[in-house]
Design an enzyme around this catalytic site. Structure first.
Site, PDB file in Angstrom:
ATOM      1  N   GLN A  74       0.810  -1.218   0.000  1.00 49.28           N
ATOM      2  CA  GLN A  74       0.000   0.000   0.000  1.00 49.28           C
ATOM      3  C   GLN A  74       0.844   1.270   0.000  1.00 49.28           C
ATOM      4  OE1 GLN A  74      -2.356  -0.539   3.542  1.00 49.28           O
ATOM      5  NE2 GLN A  74      -3.008  -2.560   2.866  1.00 49.28           N
TER       6      GLN A  74
ATOM      7  N   HIS B   7      -0.551  -0.091   5.725  1.00 47.42           N
ATOM      8  CA  HIS B   7      -1.205   0.951   6.517  1.00 47.42           C
ATOM      9  C   HIS B   7      -0.440   2.274   6.515  1.00 47.42           C
ATOM     10  CE1 HIS B   7      -3.558  -2.260   9.054  1.00 47.42           C
ATOM     11  NE2 HIS B   7      -3.552  -2.515   7.761  1.00 47.42           N
TER      12      HIS B   7
ATOM     13  N   GLU C  40     -14.669   2.296   9.734  1.00 49.25           N
ATOM     14  CA  GLU C  40     -15.333   3.380  10.453  1.00 49.25           C
ATOM     15  C   GLU C  40     -15.421   4.658   9.633  1.00 49.25           C
ATOM     16  OE1 GLU C  40     -13.762   2.114  14.951  1.00 49.25           O
ATOM     17  OE2 GLU C  40     -13.259   4.082  14.104  1.00 49.25           O
TER      18      GLU C  40
ATOM     19  N   TYR D  11      -9.640   7.844  18.950  1.00 50.52           N
ATOM     20  CA  TYR D  11     -10.642   7.075  18.221  1.00 50.52           C
ATOM     21  C   TYR D  11     -10.563   5.572  18.487  1.00 50.52           C
ATOM     22  CZ  TYR D  11     -12.076  11.458  16.390  1.00 50.52           C
ATOM     23  OH  TYR D  11     -12.573  12.740  16.319  1.00 50.52           O
TER      24      TYR D  11
ATOM     25  N   TYR E 252      -8.148 -11.690  11.626  1.00 50.98           N
ATOM     26  CA  TYR E 252      -8.444 -12.402  10.391  1.00 50.98           C
ATOM     27  C   TYR E 252      -8.583 -13.899  10.598  1.00 50.98           C
ATOM     28  CZ  TYR E 252      -7.361  -7.884   8.465  1.00 50.98           C
ATOM     29  OH  TYR E 252      -7.363  -6.540   8.199  1.00 50.98           O
TER      30      TYR E 252
END
Length: 392
Positions: free
Chosen positions: A108, A171, A265, A275, A286
């Site tokens: 990513q 991430h 979210e 958060y 997973y």
């Protein structure tokens, strides 16, 4: 050749009658972007009938990520491998911006978002978020800015690097937005294999950050005077925020982040708030084992809405255009794993209902509203740039 796809969006439980589907191909390797079963049908409602023509403008992307428009109408679209493609009149010009920095392209990570300064007409600054390469296959999310001389990136300035550097490419976030006062916000993920990063104020991961447009740290940031804390942090406890949009009319910052298996979210981002990740979550590991036994805790924010199972939330936009009256004020979210656009019917800061739209169009990396009020989306796997044109 342009391909034209038509969808009739109808009143009813599922909201969308699908007239087109396409084969999908997974791109990201991280399991957080590949999970999910079927979206709960109770989320899909529509109160207004609207005919949408989906005009496919480009079909040859390799992992597109971010998009923005210049005042002259040109559109810039990033590809994660480190390129920015230039479009004009909705068509690829064949040109790319030259001289961009080398990127750490792993999974990513790579060249991610692009945005222009709110006063671009005066200063010409373009901002990018990218994974800067470090030794030993490590990278760190970096915000830099540059100007254009023709198609060349000149006057490059590296503004801030979210440390420490990290091995791999999971991430990384990341989105860039500006608020009405010219502050720059960017998102950075927890790096995947160490979720507790998100609760640790001594590192930059799993956070939303706020800086001045030149990289300086604002003196009123919430943790600027806390010993050991990263001064750019605006919020924390954010797992992997790949969507960020600023509501100019109401001075609100919205974010979407990936949950693990479940627990994506939509959050209203507010100064200094926690958060919750990974202390509270609506997702599980997973392998099916629990991450935590709680979904709420005092001092930690609840999402405005969440997704179980995951749809793999990504780039988002807030509809402000009069061209889509039934959607005005709503939030549109790209869904990677579920390959659709998710419309959240908003009333202020409350999510009333949701609708699954354009199912199987591809892994939707982002949805954006252009300065002239049209909605665009880019997809992975199918490699599309599409424009949503209201027929009525």
């Amino acid at each position: 050749m342009k391909l034209k796809i038509y969808y009739q969006l109808l009143t009813g439980a599922f909201g969308a009658a699908l007239l087109f589907s396409c084969e999908s191909k997974d791109v990201d390797q991280a399991v957080s972007e590949e999970q999910g079963e079927t979206v709960d049908a109770t989320f899909a409602t529509q109160t207004d009938e609207m005919l949408i023509k989906v005009d496919t403008l480009h079909t040859d992307f390799e992992s597109p990520w971010g998009m923005t428009w210049l005042p002259d109408g040109k559109m810039l679209i990033t590809e994660r491998k480190g390129e920015i493609l230039i479009f004009e009149d909705d068509a690829f010009t064949g040109q790319k911006i030259q001289g961009l920095p080398e990127v750490h392209e792993v999974n990513q990570a790579g060249l991610l978002d692009v945005a222009i300064h709110p006063k671009y007409d005066e200063n010409g600054w373009i901002y990018i978020a990218y994974a800067k390469p470090f030794p030993d296959n490590k990278g760190a999310l970096t915000i830099m800015r540059f100007k254009l001389d023709g198609t060349n990136a000149v006057d490059q300035e590296e503004l801030i690097t979210a440390m420490p550097e990290w091995e791999g490419g999971r991430h990384f976030g990341s989105r860039i937005v500006f608020d009405n006062d010219g502050y720059l916000y960017f998102s950075n993920g927890d790096k995947g294999n160490k979720p507790e990063n998100a609760q640790d104020l001594t590192n930059a991961h799993g956070k939303i950050h706020r800086i001045h447009d030149d990289g300086r740290i604002p003196s009123d940031n919430p943790f600027v005077d806390e010993e050991g804390a990263v001064a750019s942090i605006w919020t924390y406890g954010n797992r992997n925020p790949q969507g960020l949009v600023y509501d100019k009319a109401n001075d609100r910052l919205w974010e979407v982040e990936h949950g693990p298996q479940g627990g994506d979210e939509l959050n209203l981002i507010e100064k200094g708030k926690n958060y919750g990740w990974p202390v509270i979550t609506y997702g599980i590991n997973y392998d099916g084992t629990p991450i935590t036994d709680i979904t709420e805790k005092e001092g930690m924010e609840q999402p405005i809405t969440y997704y179980v199972p995951s749809i793999a939330t990504c780039g988002m936009t807030l509809v402000t255009s009069d061209k889509y009256p039934a959607w005005k004020g709503d939030i549109l979210i790209g869904a990677l794993a579920k390959m659709h656009i998710n419309r959240v019917d908003m009333e202020g800061t409350e999510a009333l209902s949701q609708e699954v739209m354009f199912q199987d169009i591809g892994r939707v990396r982002t949805v954006s509203e252009s300065p002239d009020g049209y909605l665009y989306a880019i997809t992975e796997g199918t490699g599309l740039l599409v424009k949503l044109l209201p027929v009525n």
